[in-house]
Motif scaffolding. Structure first.
Motif, PDB file in Angstrom:
ATOM      1  N   ASP A   5      -8.781   4.169   8.119  1.00 16.26           N
ATOM      2  CA  ASP A   5      -7.980   5.446   6.620  1.00 16.26           C
ATOM      3  C   ASP A   5      -9.455   4.998   5.694  1.00 16.26           C
ATOM      4  O   ASP A   5      -8.987   6.783   5.014  1.00 16.26           O
ATOM      5  CB  ASP A   5      -7.339   4.191   6.244  1.00 16.26           C
ATOM      6  N   ARG A  47      -1.862   1.753  13.754  1.00 19.52           N
ATOM      7  CA  ARG A  47      -1.833   2.865  12.554  1.00 19.52           C
ATOM      8  C   ARG A  47      -0.728   3.796  13.341  1.00 19.52           C
ATOM      9  O   ARG A  47      -0.566   3.935  14.218  1.00 19.52           O
ATOM     10  CB  ARG A  47      -2.964   3.429  11.947  1.00 19.52           C
ATOM     11  N   THR A  75      -0.410   4.026  -2.511  1.00 17.70           N
ATOM     12  CA  THR A  75      -2.214   3.707  -1.621  1.00 17.70           C
ATOM     13  C   THR A  75      -2.806   5.085  -0.896  1.00 17.70           C
ATOM     14  O   THR A  75      -1.925   5.896  -0.228  1.00 17.70           O
ATOM     15  CB  THR A  75      -3.321   3.149  -1.004  1.00 17.70           C
ATOM     16  N   ASP A 125      -8.758  -0.231   8.531  1.00 13.28           N
ATOM     17  CA  ASP A 125      -8.791  -0.017   6.596  1.00 13.28           C
ATOM     18  C   ASP A 125     -10.335   1.198   6.619  1.00 13.28           C
ATOM     19  O   ASP A 125     -10.498   2.075   5.971  1.00 13.28           O
ATOM     20  CB  ASP A 125      -9.360  -1.302   5.386  1.00 13.28           C
ATOM     21  N   ASN A 179       0.876  -1.343   0.190  1.00  9.80           N
ATOM     22  CA  ASN A 179       0.150  -0.023   0.310  1.00  9.80           C
ATOM     23  C   ASN A 179       0.631   1.125   0.190  1.00  9.80           C
ATOM     24  O   ASN A 179       0.524   2.358   0.137  1.00  9.80           O
ATOM     25  CB  ASN A 179      -0.551   0.231   1.190  1.00  9.80           C
ATOM     26  N   TYR A 212      -3.224   5.819   2.945  1.00  8.03           N
ATOM     27  CA  TYR A 212      -2.848   4.634   3.766  1.00  8.03           C
ATOM     28  C   TYR A 212      -2.161   5.193   4.847  1.00  8.03           C
ATOM     29  O   TYR A 212      -1.738   6.176   4.547  1.00  8.03           O
ATOM     30  CB  TYR A 212      -2.205   3.963   3.249  1.00  8.03           C
TER      31      TYR A 212
END
Length: 625
Positions: free
Chosen positions: A195, A65, A31, A192, A28, A34
């Protein structure tokens, strides 16, 4: 052996989770939105007992995270400013291009005024007069084109406001749905989804400035710049668009209760659209309209002071654009306010709202500044160069929006079709009586009131004595009289004269229509001189100067918008850089972690292998015993 085996297995599991997390980070890396994830490991607590304690492995508490709420909020804030600056700069650039692409109005005005000089040099040449009307048409065409382009941008901005509000509502709904999913996850943070929600909030911040509040259940409440709730928990609150109380074609923004919040929103695309429309586009349309009104008013007024080639008082070359009056949709009374421009020199670029409180009418600018009204003898009201006729059937609370010059550039037109109608000559002239004995002379006759019904009627200015004067009409009726001193101005029937020299007793002069109109070009020269004559701002600003100021103002707006965009882009990039220093994926770091966790996995496998070997040895020893 069981402890050694379970310890090895826990290490193997922990290393496997860490390897999966590192692999997810690496895949990622490109991404958008992210946030790098890290594994939080803690030592497994051993059961108490015995003379000493041996550890029993490792626990994986969570995958977190790498996240800073402060830095992320800074990115959202700077994104709102940058997107707003981008939209504002795009609109300002379009406006600059519009003024350039629609033709040079200043050049067209110069040609128009210059054509009067040509007529003055060749008053009897039909082609010169026809060319002047052509120049007038060319100037009007530029005005019309500019006005239409500005109106088109108004429509474009209205459409963009509606589209942006739809995007805000859609994004807010998505954030509310994510809030619901995140709240259901409990203590296990769904990285996820977090994010995705952050990315949605950043998208929303590009539409309008926002602020956020984190709730205890893991959801985030989102508020617009005016404090209006857009998202609260799993619920979103949609904004709406619609026409104003005065203009159904003008798109404003309303909250869930139906309150107009257009002037309270800021930041993002929506804030820029609303700010540009109210502070730039409306003003530019009004200023351009001012110039159009000033052109029509000044030229028509000077025309009326002259004589055309047909021996008549000069008629209007242009139509005189009228103010736009828009009644409120909430009005309960009948009738409407009518408005006219009566003093161009006092005209401003403001728009107004006229309201009735049940006993009197009040006027204020659309920004809320009160404007004093004067009551005229005929019952009309006047202010800021405008005169209003108000209905007698109005009810308390009724109001009307007045746009004095908004549509003037679009509606300006050339009404004169006959080239002979150009009033190149002075309308009136004076003729001294043949028996005059004094040194008094009357040069030009100045028209003060071109609308006076008796303006073109013959009149006689006589001096019964050297120190008195008398003005009589063709029937001998006295129009005015009094004492006289050298250099004194005498007025009657809408004209005035200032004799020079010293008239003797019984000297007289006849004031009447110019009999030398074919050769006299004094009014054409006066019309040409209008290029430098103050018409607006209390008589201090000419038509050409007013347009030059407009183009300067638009250029300044464009320059400031470009500078602000550069600044806001730099601030956004800086905020993103700071946020990414905490949350971004660094491939070098991830590669090092990949090797480290791979080695940990292999080492844990060796622990399990050692446990198996020892257990096998014990079984063998027991079997051979």
């Amino acid at each position: 052996m069981a402890n050694l085996l379970s310890t090895g297995i826990s290490g193997l599991n922990a290393a496997q989770v860490a390897l999966n997390t590192v692999g997810n980070n690496i895949t990622n890396v490109n991404t958008p939105g992210y946030n790098r994830q890290t594994v939080l490991q803690t030592e497994n607590i051993s059961a108490p007992g015995g003379r000493y304690t041996i550890g029993s492995g490792v626990n994986v508490d969570s995958v977190q995270r790498a996240y800073s709420q402060f830095l992320t909020s800074a990115v959202w804030s700077s994104n709102a400013s940058m997107q707003g600056a981008t939209t504002y700069n795009s609109l300002a650039s379009t406006l600059n291009s519009t003024l350039s692409a629609s033709g040079n109005l200043q050049t067209a005005l110069d040609s128009f005024y210059g054509a009067f000089s040509t007529v003055a040099n060749t008053p009897g040449v039909a082609s010169s007069r026809q060319s002047l009307l052509g120049s007038a048409t060319a100037a009007v065409t530029v005005f019309n084109t500019l006005g239409q382009q500005l109106s088109a941008q108004q429509s474009q901005v209205n459409s963009q406001i509606s589209g942006t509000v739809n995007s805000i509502n859609s994004t807010a709904s998505s954030i509310a749905a994510l809030n619901a999913q995140i709240s259901q996850a409990g203590n296990n943070p769904p990285n996820d989804l977090l994010d995705q929600r952050d990315a949605m909030i950043q998208t929303l911040s590009g539409y309008v400035g926002v602020s956020t509040v984190s709730e205890s259940n893991g959801s985030i409440s989102v508020y617009a710049s005016n404090g209006q709730a857009l998202v609260s928990g799993d619920k979103s609150y949609a904004l709406s668009t619609g026409g104003t109380a005065y203009d159904p074609t003008r798109t404003d923004v309303y909250d869930a209760t139906g309150t107009d919040i257009s002037n309270k929103l800021s930041g993002g695309n929506l804030g820029a659209l609303l700010n540009y429309r109210s502070s730039v586009l409306d003003s530019v349309q009004n200023q351009l309209g001012q110039s159009a009104v000033a052109l029509a008013s000044s030229v028509n007024a000077q025309q009326a002071k002259g004589m055309d080639l047909n021996g008549k008082q000069g008629g209007a070359i242009f139509n005189m654009p009228s103010p736009t009056v828009q009644p409120s949709s909430a009005n309960k009374g009948s009738g409407s306010v009518s408005a006219s421009i009566t003093d161009v020199s006092q005209l401003t670029s403001s728009d107004y709202v006229m309201s009735y409180d049940g006993s009197q009418w009040n006027l204020q600018t659309t920004s809320g500044q009160a404007v004093p009204l004067t009551t005229n003898a005929d019952g009309t009201l006047s202010a800021a160069g405008l005169t209003f006729s108000v209905p007698a059937t109005a009810q308390a609370g009724d109001s009307f929006q007045i746009l004095p010059t908004r549509q003037a550039a679009t509606s300006l037109a050339v009404t004169m079709t006959d080239p002979n109608g150009i009033a190149a000559a002075a309308l009136l002239t004076s003729t001294a009586a043949s028996g005059n004995t004094g040194t008094g002379q009357i040069g030009s006759v100045t028209v003060q009131d071109a609308s006076n019904a008796a303006l073109t009627s013959n009149a006689t200015v006589s001096f019964p004595s050297a120190s008195t004067y008398q003005v009589t009409d063709s029937s001998g009726n006295v129009l005015s009289s009094g004492s006289y001193a050298v250099g004194q101005t005498i007025s009657a029937n809408g004209w005035s004269v200032t004799p020079s020299g010293t008239p003797a007793a019984n000297d007289s002069f006849t004031i009447g229509l110019n009999s030398n109109g074919l050769k006299d070009t004094s009014n054409a020269l006066s019309l040409a001189a209008l290029s430098n004559v103050g018409v607006l701002s209390g008589g201090s600003q000419s038509v050409i100067a007013s347009y030059a100021q407009l183009t300067t103002n638009v250029g300044t707006v464009g320059s400031q918008a470009q500078t602000n965009l550069t600044t806001q882009t730099a601030l956004y990039n800086q905020a993103v850089s700071s946020q990414q220093s905490v949350s971004g994926v660094n491939l070098d770091e991830e590669a090092a972690d990949l090797v480290r966790y791979q080695q940990a996995y292999q080492a844990s496998a060796q622990v399990i292998s050692a446990s198996q070997t020892i257990f096998s040895s014990l079984l063998t020893a027991i079997q051979t015993a």
